[in-house]
Design a protein around this motif. Structure first.
Motif, PDB file in Angstrom:
ATOM      1  N   LEU A   1       6.543   8.593  -1.425  1.00 25.50           N
ATOM      2  CA  LEU A   1       5.614   9.585  -1.963  1.00 25.50           C
ATOM      3  C   LEU A   1       4.281   9.572  -1.225  1.00 25.50           C
ATOM      4  O   LEU A   1       3.597  10.596  -1.169  1.00 25.50           O
ATOM      5  N   GLY A   2       3.926   8.434  -0.695  1.00 23.64           N
ATOM      6  CA  GLY A   2       2.673   8.301   0.044  1.00 23.64           C
ATOM      7  C   GLY A   2       2.781   7.199   1.070  1.00 23.64           C
ATOM      8  O   GLY A   2       2.790   6.017   0.718  1.00 23.64           O
ATOM      9  N   SER A   3       2.894   7.569   2.329  1.00 26.65           N
ATOM     10  CA  SER A   3       3.040   6.571   3.406  1.00 26.65           C
ATOM     11  C   SER A   3       1.661   6.113   3.869  1.00 26.65           C
ATOM     12  O   SER A   3       1.270   6.303   5.033  1.00 26.65           O
ATOM     13  N   TYR A   4       0.914   5.509   2.954  1.00 27.32           N
ATOM     14  CA  TYR A   4      -0.462   5.129   3.263  1.00 27.32           C
ATOM     15  C   TYR A   4      -0.538   3.836   4.066  1.00 27.32           C
ATOM     16  O   TYR A   4      -1.477   3.621   4.826  1.00 27.32           O
TER      17      TYR A   4
ATOM     18  N   PHE B   1       0.805  -1.223   0.000  1.00 29.97           N
ATOM     19  CA  PHE B   1       0.000   0.000   0.000  1.00 29.97           C
ATOM     20  C   PHE B   1       0.841   1.279   0.000  1.00 29.97           C
ATOM     21  O   PHE B   1       0.280   2.373  -0.021  1.00 29.97           O
ATOM     22  N   MET B   2       2.158   1.155   0.013  1.00 31.00           N
ATOM     23  CA  MET B   2       3.003   2.336  -0.007  1.00 31.00           C
ATOM     24  C   MET B   2       3.217   2.799  -1.448  1.00 31.00           C
ATOM     25  O   MET B   2       3.257   1.986  -2.377  1.00 31.00           O
ATOM     26  N   VAL B   3       3.374   4.102  -1.622  1.00 35.49           N
ATOM     27  CA  VAL B   3       3.674   4.687  -2.930  1.00 35.49           C
ATOM     28  C   VAL B   3       5.051   5.324  -2.841  1.00 35.49           C
ATOM     29  O   VAL B   3       5.338   6.082  -1.912  1.00 35.49           O
ATOM     30  N   ALA B   4       5.920   4.999  -3.797  1.00 36.98           N
ATOM     31  CA  ALA B   4       7.298   5.466  -3.724  1.00 36.98           C
ATOM     32  C   ALA B   4       7.842   5.818  -5.102  1.00 36.98           C
ATOM     33  O   ALA B   4       7.370   5.318  -6.121  1.00 36.98           O
ATOM     34  N   ASP B   5       8.827   6.699  -5.091  1.00 37.62           N
ATOM     35  CA  ASP B   5       9.608   7.025  -6.284  1.00 37.62           C
ATOM     36  C   ASP B   5      10.822   6.108  -6.261  1.00 37.62           C
ATOM     37  O   ASP B   5      11.655   6.189  -5.351  1.00 37.62           O
ATOM     38  N   LEU B   6      10.911   5.229  -7.242  1.00 33.64           N
ATOM     39  CA  LEU B   6      11.931   4.182  -7.221  1.00 33.64           C
ATOM     40  C   LEU B   6      12.945   4.355  -8.344  1.00 33.64           C
ATOM     41  O   LEU B   6      12.614   4.829  -9.432  1.00 33.64           O
ATOM     42  N   GLN B   7      14.159   3.940  -8.057  1.00 33.66           N
ATOM     43  CA  GLN B   7      15.152   3.714  -9.099  1.00 33.66           C
ATOM     44  C   GLN B   7      15.398   2.222  -9.161  1.00 33.66           C
ATOM     45  O   GLN B   7      15.632   1.582  -8.128  1.00 33.66           O
ATOM     46  N   LEU B   8      15.312   1.669 -10.359  1.00 30.17           N
ATOM     47  CA  LEU B   8      15.441   0.227 -10.536  1.00 30.17           C
ATOM     48  C   LEU B   8      16.459  -0.087 -11.612  1.00 30.17           C
ATOM     49  O   LEU B   8      16.666   0.695 -12.554  1.00 30.17           O
TER      50      LEU B   8
END
Length: 245
Positions: free
Chosen positions: A76-79, A54-61
Motif C-alpha cells: 500500500l505504501g512503498s516508503y 517502514f512499509m505499509v501493506a494490506d495483509l492476510q494473516l
C-alpha cells in the motif's frame, strides 16, 4: 476468526531460522501484532520486499497460538525504499517506529496508526525535512497517548502569556511564578515553533531558524524521554542537519 485481513506498518523485523522473519506490526484495526512471514528471506520470495521496516501493506494473516502467520501481502505504501536512500529520513523513521512501538499496546489506536503512516509518507516524499517531521510526529503521538504538552498557557496554573520557561515534568511552558528556581529559558520563537509542530503548522515550521529548531528538538527529546521513562535508543542517531525544506 482464524484468518483475517488488515492494513499494517512494519515496525521491526527479526530473523527466524534460515528463511523466515518475525515482524512487529502496527495494524489499522487489530493493534500491535507479532507475526511470522515464512520464506521471505529467500531470493525468490513473492512478498519479502513488501515486509521491510517502514512499509505499509494490506495483509492476510492466520491466527497462531503465540505468533500470527502472514499468508498474503499487497503493498500500500512503498516508503521504506525511498526512506533508506536518505540518512536523515532513515534515522528519523527509526525513531518514529520505535516510539510507535512503545506508545501502542496490543489493542492499538487508529489515530496512532494513521499518524505514523502519514509521517512515513511525508518522510519518503521529503515534504518538510526529516528533523521537523520527526519532532512533529513525536509531539503529536505523545498527545494522542494522553500527554499533550502546553506551549501557550502555563502548564501548571493555566495563566496565559508569552512564557519562555519550559519544564517537561510539568507538561510544557510555565509562567514565572510557577517556574522552579533555575528553570531553563528558551527563545519565544522556539516555543512558537514547538506549538506549530504540535499543530501541524508547516508554513511557520519551515520558516524557523536553525537555532529555534535545535532548541525545539532538545525539548522534544526531553519530553519524550520523560513520558516514556527512558529515551528512544534511535534518537541519538538522528541526523539534525538543517535543510531548505
Amino acid at each position: 476468526m482464524p484468518v483475517y485481513r488488515d492494513e499494517a506498518v512494519v515496525l521491526r523485523t527479526h530473523k527466524l531460522g534460515e528463511a523466515d522473519r518475525i515482524l512487529t506490526l502496527l495494524t489499522r484495526q487489530h493493534g500491535k501484532v507479532r507475526a511470522v512471514a515464512k520464506g521471505v528471506r529467500r531470493t525468490g520470495s513473492k512478498f519479502g520486499a513488501r515486509l521491510e521496516p517502514f512499509m505499509v501493506a494490506d495483509l492476510q494473516l492466520y491466527e497462531g497460538r503465540s505468533l500470527d502467520v502472514v499468508t498474503q501481502a499487497e503493498s500500500l505504501g512503498s516508503y521504506g525504499a525511498l526512506i533508506t536512500q536518505d540518512y536523515a529520513a532513515y534515522t528519523a523513521a527509526n525513531a518514529m517506529v520505535e516510539a510507535a512501538d512503545r506508545l501502542t499496546e496490543d489493542e492499538g489506536s487508529l489515530q496512532q496508526y494513521l499518524l505514523l503512516v502519514g509521517a512515513l509518507r511525508s518522510l519518503s516524499r521529503t515534504e518538510h525535512g526529516a528533523s521537523l517531521t520527526l519532532d512533529s510526529y513525536l509531539l503529536r503521538a505523545l498527545a494522542l497517548a494522553g500527554w499533550a504538552p502546553s506551549f501557550q498557557d502555563c502548564a501548571r496554573c493555566g495563566r496565559t502569556g508569552e512564557h519562555s520557561a519550559v519544564v517537561v515534568q510539568l507538561g510544557g511552558v510555565v509562567c514565572d511564578e510557577c517556574a522552579p528556581p533555575g528553570t531553563p529559558r528558551i527563545a519565544r520563537s522556539s516555543v512558537e515553533l514547538l506549538g506549530a509542530l504540535l499543530a501541524g503548522d508547516w508554513a511557520f515550521a519551515k520558516a524557523s531558524s536553525e537555532r529555534d529548531r535545535n532548541q525545539a528538538s532538545g525539548i522534544v527529546a526531553a519530553y519524550t524521554q520523560w513520558h516514556l521513562e527512558r529515551g528512544l535508543r534511535s534518537l541519538p542517531h538522528v541526523s539534525r542537519e538543517t535543510t531548505a525544506t
